[in-house]
Design an enzyme around this catalytic site. Structure first.
Site, mmCIF file in Angstrom:
data_model
loop_
_atom_site.group_PDB
_atom_site.id
_atom_site.type_symbol
_atom_site.label_atom_id
_atom_site.label_comp_id
_atom_site.label_asym_id
_atom_site.label_seq_id
_atom_site.Cartn_x
_atom_site.Cartn_y
_atom_site.Cartn_z
ATOM 1 N N HIS A 169 0.818 -1.211 0.000
ATOM 2 C CA HIS A 169 0.000 0.000 0.000
ATOM 3 C C HIS A 169 0.854 1.265 0.000
ATOM 4 O O HIS A 169 1.955 1.279 0.540
ATOM 5 C CB HIS A 169 -0.879 0.047 1.253
ATOM 6 C CG HIS A 169 -1.743 -1.157 1.416
ATOM 7 N ND1 HIS A 169 -2.000 -1.708 2.645
ATOM 8 C CD2 HIS A 169 -2.401 -1.926 0.518
ATOM 9 C CE1 HIS A 169 -2.798 -2.755 2.506
ATOM 10 N NE2 HIS A 169 -3.054 -2.913 1.217
ATOM 11 N N LYS B 67 6.019 6.113 6.960
ATOM 12 C CA LYS B 67 5.547 5.230 8.024
ATOM 13 C C LYS B 67 6.740 4.752 8.836
ATOM 14 O O LYS B 67 7.816 4.528 8.294
ATOM 15 C CB LYS B 67 4.833 4.003 7.457
ATOM 16 C CG LYS B 67 3.564 4.299 6.700
ATOM 17 C CD LYS B 67 2.982 3.014 6.133
ATOM 18 C CE LYS B 67 1.757 3.301 5.288
ATOM 19 N NZ LYS B 67 1.244 2.081 4.647
ATOM 20 N N TYR C 292 2.021 1.507 13.742
ATOM 21 C CA TYR C 292 2.855 2.369 12.921
ATOM 22 C C TYR C 292 2.380 3.798 12.960
ATOM 23 O O TYR C 292 1.195 4.089 13.010
ATOM 24 C CB TYR C 292 3.005 1.853 11.492
ATOM 25 C CG TYR C 292 1.760 1.428 10.759
ATOM 26 C CD1 TYR C 292 1.160 2.262 9.820
ATOM 27 C CD2 TYR C 292 1.217 0.174 10.965
ATOM 28 C CE1 TYR C 292 0.048 1.850 9.111
ATOM 29 C CE2 TYR C 292 0.103 -0.245 10.256
ATOM 30 C CZ TYR C 292 -0.477 0.600 9.332
ATOM 31 O OH TYR C 292 -1.578 0.198 8.637
ATOM 32 N N ASP D 37 -6.596 -6.482 -1.666
ATOM 33 C CA ASP D 37 -5.172 -6.661 -1.974
ATOM 34 C C ASP D 37 -4.961 -7.664 -3.097
ATOM 35 O O ASP D 37 -4.036 -7.512 -3.897
ATOM 36 C CB ASP D 37 -4.402 -7.085 -0.723
ATOM 37 C CG ASP D 37 -4.203 -5.938 0.255
ATOM 38 O OD1 ASP D 37 -4.489 -4.776 -0.102
ATOM 39 O OD2 ASP D 37 -3.758 -6.203 1.392
#
Length: 181
Positions: free
Chosen positions: A62, A72, A132, A168
């Protein structure tokens, strides 16, 4: 903290430096001064939590397009995962290269995912949880994904996925017009 450069410029594995005594230890997971001194992002607007019940759960790859592209910092707080970054910066010689590292609750490593990179992971054990920090807010209109097994990139996942979301699974093969614009 130790910032260990990934083979792809911009990516890092971050190791904590615990200070311990008979009670256990204390360490920083984030320090604005240390991240800034290393030339890394220091502003984060969200902290996300991702729990996967089953070994072999794959999430990713992603990313978000500019101006919502995000940095991130991903850390495993329970279990173990193999974390992957994929360079999608067309103007870099490392475009299309990927790097993976094992992040676990035991090794306490984190992966630094720079802007312009896709990110994903596969869980190596049941009951794995990752947290995260993210530098930009979620923007559905700029959200994109690269299929985990896109033949163009040949990411070398350490185990075969057993759980992948329909979303996904449905990411198309890489097309710069779709994925980068």
């Amino acid at each position: 903290m130790k910032f260990i450069p990934a083979p792809i410029p911009g990516g890092f594995v971050i190791e904590i430096e615990p200070i311990g005594d008979e009670r256990g230890f204390f360490s920083r997971m984030f320090c604005e001064k240390e991240f800034g001194a290393a030339g890394l992002e220091t502003r984060f607007v969200q902290m996300n939590d991702s729990y996967s019940a089953t070994r072999g759960t794959l999430r990713g790859l992603h990313y978000q397009l500019a101006p919502s592209a995000e940095v991130k910092v991903v850390r495993c707080i329970r279990g173990a995962a193999w974390d992957v970054i994929l360079d999608l910066r067309e103007d870099q010689p490392t475009f299309g290269q990927w790097f993976g590292a094992e992040i676990t609750a035991e090794n306490r490593r984190a992966m630094y995912v720079p802007r312009g990179f896709a990110h994903g992971f596969i869980t190596l054990v049941d009951d794995t949880e990752l947290v995260y920090m993210v530098s930009d807010f979620y923007d559905k209109a700029r959200e994109r994904g690269v299929r985990w097994n896109d033949p163009r990139f040949q990411v070398g996942w350490p185990i075969e996925p057993t759980v992948i979301s329909a979303r996904d699974q449905a990411h198309p093969d890489f097309d710069p017009d779709l994925h980068l614009r």
